[in-house]
Structures are given as C-alpha cells and as structure tokens.
Design a protein around this motif. Sequence first.
Motif, PDB file in Angstrom:
ATOM      1  N   GLN A 132      -7.352   6.790  -3.334  1.00 43.70           N
ATOM      2  CA  GLN A 132      -7.562   5.597  -4.145  1.00 43.70           C
ATOM      3  C   GLN A 132      -6.299   4.751  -4.300  1.00 43.70           C
ATOM      4  O   GLN A 132      -6.340   3.529  -4.144  1.00 43.70           O
ATOM      5  N   GLU A 133      -5.191   5.360  -4.627  1.00 44.57           N
ATOM      6  CA  GLU A 133      -3.961   4.579  -4.833  1.00 44.57           C
ATOM      7  C   GLU A 133      -3.513   3.919  -3.531  1.00 44.57           C
ATOM      8  O   GLU A 133      -3.055   2.773  -3.517  1.00 44.57           O
ATOM      9  N   PHE A 134      -3.620   4.653  -2.429  1.00 41.95           N
ATOM     10  CA  PHE A 134      -3.265   4.065  -1.139  1.00 41.95           C
ATOM     11  C   PHE A 134      -4.168   2.876  -0.827  1.00 41.95           C
ATOM     12  O   PHE A 134      -3.695   1.830  -0.361  1.00 41.95           O
ATOM     13  N   LEU A 135      -5.465   3.020  -1.074  1.00 40.24           N
ATOM     14  CA  LEU A 135      -6.409   1.943  -0.770  1.00 40.24           C
ATOM     15  C   LEU A 135      -6.115   0.693  -1.594  1.00 40.24           C
ATOM     16  O   LEU A 135      -6.217  -0.426  -1.081  1.00 40.24           O
ATOM     17  N   LYS A 136      -5.747   0.874  -2.848  1.00 33.50           N
ATOM     18  CA  LYS A 136      -5.411  -0.279  -3.680  1.00 33.50           C
ATOM     19  C   LYS A 136      -4.198  -1.008  -3.103  1.00 33.50           C
ATOM     20  O   LYS A 136      -4.163  -2.243  -3.051  1.00 33.50           O
ATOM     21  N   ARG A 137      -3.212  -0.239  -2.664  1.00 34.55           N
ATOM     22  CA  ARG A 137      -2.013  -0.854  -2.083  1.00 34.55           C
ATOM     23  C   ARG A 137      -2.350  -1.542  -0.764  1.00 34.55           C
ATOM     24  O   ARG A 137      -1.876  -2.658  -0.487  1.00 34.55           O
ATOM     25  N   GLY A 162      -1.880 -12.749  -1.159  1.00 30.63           N
ATOM     26  CA  GLY A 162      -2.046 -14.151  -1.528  1.00 30.63           C
ATOM     27  C   GLY A 162      -3.478 -14.567  -1.780  1.00 30.63           C
ATOM     28  O   GLY A 162      -3.721 -15.621  -2.370  1.00 30.63           O
ATOM     29  N   ASN A 163      -4.434 -13.758  -1.343  1.00 35.69           N
ATOM     30  CA  ASN A 163      -5.847 -14.113  -1.503  1.00 35.69           C
ATOM     31  C   ASN A 163      -6.560 -13.282  -2.563  1.00 35.69           C
ATOM     32  O   ASN A 163      -7.713 -13.574  -2.898  1.00 35.69           O
ATOM     33  N   ILE A 164      -5.896 -12.255  -3.050  1.00 30.94           N
ATOM     34  CA  ILE A 164      -6.532 -11.379  -4.040  1.00 30.94           C
ATOM     35  C   ILE A 164      -5.452 -10.826  -4.961  1.00 30.94           C
ATOM     36  O   ILE A 164      -4.306 -10.634  -4.544  1.00 30.94           O
ATOM     37  N   THR A 165      -5.804 -10.601  -6.208  1.00 29.10           N
ATOM     38  CA  THR A 165      -4.841 -10.086  -7.185  1.00 29.10           C
ATOM     39  C   THR A 165      -5.131  -8.618  -7.480  1.00 29.10           C
ATOM     40  O   THR A 165      -6.223  -8.107  -7.196  1.00 29.10           O
ATOM     41  N   GLN A 166      -4.144  -7.968  -8.080  1.00 27.07           N
ATOM     42  CA  GLN A 166      -4.334  -6.580  -8.472  1.00 27.07           C
ATOM     43  C   GLN A 166      -5.470  -6.463  -9.479  1.00 27.07           C
ATOM     44  O   GLN A 166      -6.249  -5.491  -9.462  1.00 27.07           O
ATOM     45  N   GLU A 167      -5.582  -7.445 -10.349  1.00 28.69           N
ATOM     46  CA  GLU A 167      -6.656  -7.440 -11.348  1.00 28.69           C
ATOM     47  C   GLU A 167      -8.027  -7.481 -10.679  1.00 28.69           C
ATOM     48  O   GLU A 167      -8.952  -6.768 -11.086  1.00 28.69           O
ATOM     49  N   GLN A 168      -8.157  -8.306  -9.631  1.00 28.61           N
ATOM     50  CA  GLN A 168      -9.431  -8.381  -8.923  1.00 28.61           C
ATOM     51  C   GLN A 168      -9.743  -7.066  -8.219  1.00 28.61           C
ATOM     52  O   GLN A 168     -10.891  -6.611  -8.207  1.00 28.61           O
ATOM     53  N   ILE A 169      -8.721  -6.462  -7.632  1.00 28.10           N
ATOM     54  CA  ILE A 169      -8.924  -5.184  -6.951  1.00 28.10           C
ATOM     55  C   ILE A 169      -9.383  -4.124  -7.943  1.00 28.10           C
ATOM     56  O   ILE A 169     -10.342  -3.380  -7.690  1.00 28.10           O
ATOM     57  N   ASP A 170      -8.708  -4.045  -9.087  1.00 33.16           N
ATOM     58  CA  ASP A 170      -9.082  -3.052 -10.097  1.00 33.16           C
ATOM     59  C   ASP A 170     -10.519  -3.268 -10.577  1.00 33.16           C
ATOM     60  O   ASP A 170     -11.265  -2.308 -10.804  1.00 33.16           O
ATOM     61  N   LYS A 171     -10.906  -4.525 -10.717  1.00 32.22           N
ATOM     62  CA  LYS A 171     -12.240  -4.848 -11.234  1.00 32.22           C
ATOM     63  C   LYS A 171     -13.336  -4.446 -10.250  1.00 32.22           C
ATOM     64  O   LYS A 171     -14.400  -3.959 -10.652  1.00 32.22           O
ATOM     65  N   GLU A 182     -14.315   0.134  -7.856  1.00 34.36           N
ATOM     66  CA  GLU A 182     -15.358   1.172  -7.879  1.00 34.36           C
ATOM     67  C   GLU A 182     -16.454   0.873  -6.856  1.00 34.36           C
ATOM     68  O   GLU A 182     -16.904   1.766  -6.123  1.00 34.36           O
ATOM     69  N   ASP A 183     -16.879  -0.392  -6.794  1.00 36.30           N
ATOM     70  CA  ASP A 183     -17.898  -0.773  -5.809  1.00 36.30           C
ATOM     71  C   ASP A 183     -17.353  -0.624  -4.393  1.00 36.30           C
ATOM     72  O   ASP A 183     -18.073  -0.195  -3.476  1.00 36.30           O
ATOM     73  N   TYR A 184     -16.090  -0.981  -4.205  1.00 37.08           N
ATOM     74  CA  TYR A 184     -15.484  -0.857  -2.886  1.00 37.08           C
ATOM     75  C   TYR A 184     -15.466   0.608  -2.439  1.00 37.08           C
ATOM     76  O   TYR A 184     -15.796   0.926  -1.289  1.00 37.08           O
ATOM     77  N   VAL A 185     -15.096   1.500  -3.348  1.00 36.36           N
ATOM     78  CA  VAL A 185     -15.023   2.924  -3.010  1.00 36.36           C
ATOM     79  C   VAL A 185     -16.405   3.459  -2.660  1.00 36.36           C
ATOM     80  O   VAL A 185     -16.556   4.245  -1.713  1.00 36.36           O
ATOM     81  N   ARG A 186     -17.437   3.041  -3.390  1.00 34.66           N
ATOM     82  CA  ARG A 186     -18.801   3.498  -3.071  1.00 34.66           C
ATOM     83  C   ARG A 186     -19.206   3.015  -1.677  1.00 34.66           C
ATOM     84  O   ARG A 186     -19.814   3.769  -0.916  1.00 34.66           O
ATOM     85  N   ASP A 187     -18.887   1.773  -1.354  1.00 30.95           N
ATOM     86  CA  ASP A 187     -19.193   1.255  -0.012  1.00 30.95           C
ATOM     87  C   ASP A 187     -18.438   2.056   1.049  1.00 30.95           C
ATOM     88  O   ASP A 187     -18.993   2.377   2.110  1.00 30.95           O
TER      89      ASP A 187
END
Length: 446
Positions: free
Chosen positions: A312-317, A325-334, A337-342
């Motif tokens: 999980q931590e690696f995937l977030k990084r 530049g196209n996505i923020t850490q806040e958007q990733i955190d939000k 969970e859906d990304y991990v399920r996919d």
Amino acid sequence: MDITLDKKGNTEASIKISLKEEDYQPQIEEKVKEYRKKANLKGFRPGKVPPAIIKKMYGKGIKVEEINQLVSQSLPKYIKDQNLNIVGEPLPNYDDAENIDWENQKDFEFTYDIGFVDDFEYNITDGLKVAKYKLELTDKEIDETIDNLREQFNDTENVEDVAKDDIVNGKVVQKEGELENQTSIDLKQLDEKQSKVFVGAKKGDEVVFDIRETHPEDSDVAVLLSKKPEEVAEVKGEFSLSIESVLRRKPAELNQEFFDKVFGKDAVKSEEEFREKVKETMQENYDRETNNLLMLDLRNTLVDNTNFEVPQEFLKRWLLEKNEGNITQEQIDKEFEDYVRDLRWNLIVNKISEDKEIKVEHEDVKAKARQMIEEQLGQSGLLGQLGDNLDPFVDNYLQGENGNNYMQVFNQARNEKIFDFIKESATLEEKKITVDEFKEEVEKRQ
C-alpha cells in the motif's frame, strides 16, 4: 554485472544493479565505431576520425546512453527471471542518480524500489456462493413500457390553444431591441414555472416572456434566436412570441407504422406479436442487467474472500510520482481503497486467466465488437439499414483510435470469458425477483 534483491517486508523490496567498467565498456567501444563511420570533421577523411577524438566529443553522452540502456534491459529481465509479481513500476532512487560522476566514475550502482505480491490461492468452488436473480415481468410493467414507446414515437396534431408539453411555433421579437427569429418553443423542455406563461394562450395570441427566465442558459437562448452562444451572452429582458401554430403530442397509434418504427419493417405484424416482442426485449435487457449485477457480486465476493497483501505505501508513492502534478496526496488517500480493490481484482483475474489458460482470439474480439454495435444500432433503429454491410463497419471500428478500440474490445471479451468460467465454477442460487426488488438490490450496491 551484479543484481541483488533486498526484501524489506512481505510486499516491498529494492533491487540493486552494480556495474563495473567491463560490463559496459564493450558496448561503448561499439558505439564509438558507429560514430566514427558517421563523423565528418575537417582534416579527417570520412570514417577515419581517431577514436580518442570521438570519445572526447561524445564520450559522456555515449557512456550515459549505453549504461542506461543496459540497466533498462537488465531490470525487467531480472524481475521476470525471479518470477516477481510486481505492481506498479520500479521507482528509481533519484539521489543515487544525481550523485553520479559520469566523467570520472567507473563503477556504478542503481537502486530501484519495487512493490510486489506473493503467490496466493483463490477459491471459486466451495468459497464462492452468490445469488443469481431472475426477474419476473408483470403485465403492468409491459403496459408501462408500451406506453413509453408510444410517447417516444409520438404523433402530433395541430390545436388552437396551448397546454403543458405542447410545441409552440411563431415569431419571437425582442421588446426593446432588434433581435427577432422564426422559432419554436418546446414547453416539455421547460419546467412548470417557465412554461406557465404560455399555457392557456391561443393561436394568434402574442405572449410576452422574460427570455432568461424561460431560457437561462446561453446555449438555450442561442437555439431560440438561431445565434451562436457567444453572440447572446448579453441578451436578456422581455421578448414576445406571436403564436402561429400549436402542436400537441399524442401517443402513437398501435399500427404497422408504429411497429416498424420500433422493431424494423415487418418484424411484427399484430398487436399480439408486438406485445410479445416488447416482453422478449425487456426480458433480454433485464437478463443483461441481472447478469451485470451477478458479475459485480461475484467480483466483490471473490475479492473479499481472497487474502493477500498488497504494497500500500509503495503504491501511494508510485501513484503520486506517476501522476506528478495531476493528482494530490489527498486525492490518492480518498480514492485509494477503491484503487486497491480494483488492483486486487485485476491480480485475481490475471491469475485465473493464466492458471486456466483462458485465451482470446481475433474472432472473439470481432464477435464482441459486432454484438456491441448491434446493440447500439438496434436502440436507434439503424441496424436494419446496414443490411450486409455490418462486417466492414465492425472492421473499421476495430481499426480506429490507433488500436485503442481493439484493445478495449479485447479486454471486454477477455473479462467475459473469465466471468463465464467463474460463473460455471461458483455456486449460484437462483432467486426470482420483481423489478422493484431488483432496483432495491442495485441501490444497495451503489
């Protein structure tokens, strides 16, 4: 060359590639020879420029290029040879790269962080039990669908007075200005408050209205006045409409013309056949919807019941760096969970496909594309017009968008094959259900 793997846990590791001069020098010498053949310098015959001059002029660039190429080839080969099931892409250590002295350094080290998943087991026999819904249509639902079709393919008649949902035709004129246009206003597209000003008027009457109350958007005003949206940005105030005709919609008659509009020429020839065809079509549509829900339930159940760790931590990084530049850490955190399920689902699907040797041939892709196009054109009534020309239409579609259309259809065909295998292996409990109950089930999953 020396390549080592340093596991930092169950799902993360680093790969270190160590190069000595003998690992890359032969490639550099070959590249220098190529440069000599092409070099054209004053004082030297073509192809006779001394290697020392070539190295002085291009040596650093050649060295960087050859080492990077060697590393870029070695890394994926090592990952494949070690049978590492990586997720995302290897992330280089940028600090190491920035500290390289390309001019003088002979030995090099490159480090990459990776995320991976260990081998895992899935259970699609004993552990996969879901409900398979079967919709039962009632006469009431069939009647409602026929009524909707009659409204959709409605006829119109001329009337004298204006009622809700009528179409009013006439000349619209700006009260204080020069704008005017022969136009029509469909009251069905206005809300009750907007259309109220026209209701009750008669043919020959003049109705005064505020254009921004009835048509608040520039695009609506542009259509009314036959202008471009940018030309009407400042248009507002009172307009008058001189009513020249009023058209009232009436449901289509249950006759052959209506039957042909809905299903194509002579597909049905009586009210009884029409009703049966409507029921059959509705059942096909609902069967498709219940199958989609079944696929969703199978997917969710299989993901929930298949246990393996993801980095999980690696995937977030990795997501943050990949989409810099196209996505923020806040958007990733939000959305993580859906990304991990996919991701978990894709890993399971790939493993099933590999284990069961599920393959997709070109003919499968073509058949799927044909089915998709038939469904789309069938809804618009254009399918019958193509006749025997559907195959060229399918081929053109698959060749479009630089191959993206083909890959999208390929993936859909592959997913359907995998789902078919899962459905055959799982335990499915058929449950009869009404349309309303089915809609409730769909809402529960949203």
